[in-house]
Design a protein around this motif. Structure first.
Motif, PDB file in Angstrom:
ATOM      1  N   ASP A 190       0.831  -1.196   0.000  1.00 49.87           N
ATOM      2  CA  ASP A 190       0.000   0.000   0.000  1.00 49.87           C
ATOM      3  C   ASP A 190       0.872   1.256   0.000  1.00 49.87           C
ATOM      4  O   ASP A 190       1.901   1.318   0.688  1.00 49.87           O
ATOM      5  CB  ASP A 190      -0.891   0.035   1.243  1.00 49.87           C
ATOM      6  CG  ASP A 190      -1.938  -1.067   1.233  1.00 49.87           C
ATOM      7  OD1 ASP A 190      -2.640  -1.196   0.226  1.00 49.87           O
ATOM      8  OD2 ASP A 190      -2.025  -1.809   2.231  1.00 49.87           O
ATOM      9  N   HIS A 191       0.423   2.255  -0.741  1.00 46.01           N
ATOM     10  CA  HIS A 191       1.093   3.549  -0.681  1.00 46.01           C
ATOM     11  C   HIS A 191       0.950   4.108   0.730  1.00 46.01           C
ATOM     12  O   HIS A 191      -0.099   3.950   1.368  1.00 46.01           O
ATOM     13  CB  HIS A 191       0.462   4.511  -1.694  1.00 46.01           C
ATOM     14  CG  HIS A 191       1.275   5.748  -1.907  1.00 46.01           C
ATOM     15  ND1 HIS A 191       1.248   6.816  -1.032  1.00 46.01           N
ATOM     16  CD2 HIS A 191       2.145   6.085  -2.899  1.00 46.01           C
ATOM     17  CE1 HIS A 191       2.065   7.753  -1.476  1.00 46.01           C
ATOM     18  NE2 HIS A 191       2.618   7.350  -2.597  1.00 46.01           N
ATOM     19  N   PRO A 192       1.990   4.768   1.262  1.00 48.68           N
ATOM     20  CA  PRO A 192       1.901   5.235   2.651  1.00 48.68           C
ATOM     21  C   PRO A 192       0.827   6.288   2.897  1.00 48.68           C
ATOM     22  O   PRO A 192       0.361   6.432   4.040  1.00 48.68           O
ATOM     23  CB  PRO A 192       3.302   5.809   2.926  1.00 48.68           C
ATOM     24  CG  PRO A 192       3.925   6.014   1.591  1.00 48.68           C
ATOM     25  CD  PRO A 192       3.331   4.985   0.690  1.00 48.68           C
ATOM     26  N   TYR A 193       0.406   7.019   1.869  1.00 49.68           N
ATOM     27  CA  TYR A 193      -0.534   8.118   2.097  1.00 49.68           C
ATOM     28  C   TYR A 193      -1.831   8.013   1.283  1.00 49.68           C
ATOM     29  O   TYR A 193      -2.867   8.466   1.749  1.00 49.68           O
ATOM     30  CB  TYR A 193       0.134   9.456   1.785  1.00 49.68           C
ATOM     31  CG  TYR A 193       1.310   9.744   2.687  1.00 49.68           C
ATOM     32  CD1 TYR A 193       1.154   9.828   4.072  1.00 49.68           C
ATOM     33  CD2 TYR A 193       2.588   9.915   2.158  1.00 49.68           C
ATOM     34  CE1 TYR A 193       2.232  10.069   4.900  1.00 49.68           C
ATOM     35  CE2 TYR A 193       3.668  10.168   2.981  1.00 49.68           C
ATOM     36  CZ  TYR A 193       3.487  10.250   4.354  1.00 49.68           C
ATOM     37  OH  TYR A 193       4.559  10.482   5.177  1.00 49.68           O
ATOM     38  N   TYR A 194      -1.775   7.456   0.092  1.00 51.94           N
ATOM     39  CA  TYR A 194      -2.960   7.394  -0.758  1.00 51.94           C
ATOM     40  C   TYR A 194      -3.727   6.110  -0.458  1.00 51.94           C
ATOM     41  O   TYR A 194      -3.341   5.022  -0.896  1.00 51.94           O
ATOM     42  CB  TYR A 194      -2.575   7.455  -2.239  1.00 51.94           C
ATOM     43  CG  TYR A 194      -1.958   8.768  -2.653  1.00 51.94           C
ATOM     44  CD1 TYR A 194      -2.760   9.843  -3.016  1.00 51.94           C
ATOM     45  CD2 TYR A 194      -0.577   8.935  -2.674  1.00 51.94           C
ATOM     46  CE1 TYR A 194      -2.200  11.051  -3.405  1.00 51.94           C
ATOM     47  CE2 TYR A 194      -0.010  10.135  -3.052  1.00 51.94           C
ATOM     48  CZ  TYR A 194      -0.817  11.190  -3.419  1.00 51.94           C
ATOM     49  OH  TYR A 194      -0.259  12.385  -3.792  1.00 51.94           O
ATOM     50  N   GLN A 195      -4.803   6.228   0.277  1.00 49.28           N
ATOM     51  CA  GLN A 195      -5.562   5.057   0.708  1.00 49.28           C
ATOM     52  C   GLN A 195      -6.112   4.294  -0.491  1.00 49.28           C
ATOM     53  O   GLN A 195      -6.704   4.881  -1.402  1.00 49.28           O
ATOM     54  CB  GLN A 195      -6.715   5.486   1.616  1.00 49.28           C
ATOM     55  CG  GLN A 195      -7.462   4.313   2.239  1.00 49.28           C
ATOM     56  CD  GLN A 195      -8.496   4.781   3.246  1.00 49.28           C
ATOM     57  OE1 GLN A 195      -8.715   5.973   3.425  1.00 49.28           O
ATOM     58  NE2 GLN A 195      -9.139   3.838   3.911  1.00 49.28           N
ATOM     59  N   GLY A 196      -5.867   2.997  -0.504  1.00 53.81           N
ATOM     60  CA  GLY A 196      -6.357   2.141  -1.569  1.00 53.81           C
ATOM     61  C   GLY A 196      -5.457   2.061  -2.781  1.00 53.81           C
ATOM     62  O   GLY A 196      -5.731   1.267  -3.687  1.00 53.81           O
ATOM     63  N   LEU A 197      -4.392   2.863  -2.812  1.00 54.97           N
ATOM     64  CA  LEU A 197      -3.479   2.831  -3.962  1.00 54.97           C
ATOM     65  C   LEU A 197      -2.466   1.714  -3.769  1.00 54.97           C
ATOM     66  O   LEU A 197      -1.747   1.680  -2.769  1.00 54.97           O
ATOM     67  CB  LEU A 197      -2.769   4.173  -4.104  1.00 54.97           C
ATOM     68  CG  LEU A 197      -1.962   4.385  -5.389  1.00 54.97           C
ATOM     69  CD1 LEU A 197      -2.864   4.348  -6.615  1.00 54.97           C
ATOM     70  CD2 LEU A 197      -1.202   5.711  -5.326  1.00 54.97           C
ATOM     71  N   LYS A 198      -2.405   0.800  -4.722  1.00 53.53           N
ATOM     72  CA  LYS A 198      -1.534  -0.363  -4.626  1.00 53.53           C
ATOM     73  C   LYS A 198      -0.278  -0.182  -5.476  1.00 53.53           C
ATOM     74  O   LYS A 198      -0.345   0.316  -6.604  1.00 53.53           O
ATOM     75  CB  LYS A 198      -2.279  -1.614  -5.101  1.00 53.53           C
ATOM     76  CG  LYS A 198      -3.463  -1.994  -4.216  1.00 53.53           C
ATOM     77  CD  LYS A 198      -3.013  -2.432  -2.823  1.00 53.53           C
ATOM     78  CE  LYS A 198      -4.173  -2.937  -1.989  1.00 53.53           C
ATOM     79  NZ  LYS A 198      -3.735  -3.374  -0.637  1.00 53.53           N
TER      80      LYS A 198
END
Length: 258
Positions: A190-198
């Motif tokens: 998971d991206h550390p800041y963008y929720q749901g971004l793989k």
């Protein structure tokens, strides 16, 4: 589990007294510490973390930066990963300092691995394009990190100048780079800041052949260095920091042994 515990311990050791407090007290632009780094260390054969400095397409006015894109996560990430390598491997590592170089600097060839971040803002000139071209073809390896969404288009355009015939080949967990030290079973990051971004991972290979030497790895929709930077203060869960370090350790072990 044994290696996971060791990695946690090494992560806690990684907070060097000379690095973390200085960074925490800095109040300038994001990445601004990289504008006034200590001199690059003299070459002595030890592995030294190398970061690429470049001309960026934004956030500079009148010679003043308000966001140093190429300096994101410096200096903590640049010191923390070598600390992990020093703790977990038999590599000869310089963990007290790092280097910042441009792509047209002849000294770059002393560093087998280099890190370039935020390539959505990367604008290499002709000499830098030629320098990176030669560096990759002569055995160097580039880690490209910390960019998302439409920033892909600038990155792809600049890489096309460097290696016009190269293709960006998607990587899966069965590639040997993900089994060089830690056995990474899944690339579900998971991206550390963008929720749901793989995260998505790509490789650039000699002759576009995944069985040949990998010249660059691309962490797209991800920011592995962000986890390294903040691992000493608990900004992110330990498990996520551990997984990011596993990627970093695997990258270095694979690249230095191939």
């Amino acid at each position: 589990m044994r290696w996971q515990r060791l990695l946690v311990a090494a992560t806690l050791v990684a907070a060097s007294p000379g690095t973390a407090p200085a960074q925490r007290g800095f109040r300038g632009p994001n990445g601004g510490e990289a504008l006034n780094p200590p001199p690059n260390p003299r070459y002595d054969g030890r592995f030294t973390y190398a970061r690429i400095r470049y001309t960026q397409s934004c956030c500079v006015s009148g010679g003043q930066y308000w966001d140093v894109k190429w300096g994101h996560d410096y200096p903590s990430a640049d010191h923390h990963l070598p600390k992990i390598l020093e703790s977990l491997t038999t590599m000869r590592v310089r963990s007290d300092t790092s280097a910042i170089l441009t792509l047209d600097d002849p000294a770059l060839f002393k560093y087998p691995v280099a890190y370039l971040c935020e390539p959505g803002y990367w604008l290499p000139n002709d000499k830098e394009v030629a320098g990176l071209h030669d560096y990759l073809l002569k055995g160097g390896f580039l880690i490209i990190d910390d960019f998302v969404g439409p920033h892909w288009y600038n990155f792809e355009a600049q890489m096309r100048k460097v290696l016009p015939e190269a293709r960006l080949i998607p990587l899966t967990a069965d590639h040997p780079i993900f089994d060089s030290f830690y056995h990474i079973k899944s690339l579900d990051y998971d991206h550390p800041y963008y929720q749901g971004l793989k995260a998505k991972f790509y490789g650039i290979f000699e002759d576009n052949d995944p069985k040949k030497r990998m010249m660059a790895i691309v962490n797209y929709d991800y920011d592995v260095s962000e986890y390294w930077e903040w691992s000493d203060v608990g900004l992110f869960p330990i498990d996520l920091s551990n997984e990011a370090y596993k990627l970093g350790v695997n990258y270095m072990i694979y690249l230095l042994s191939h």
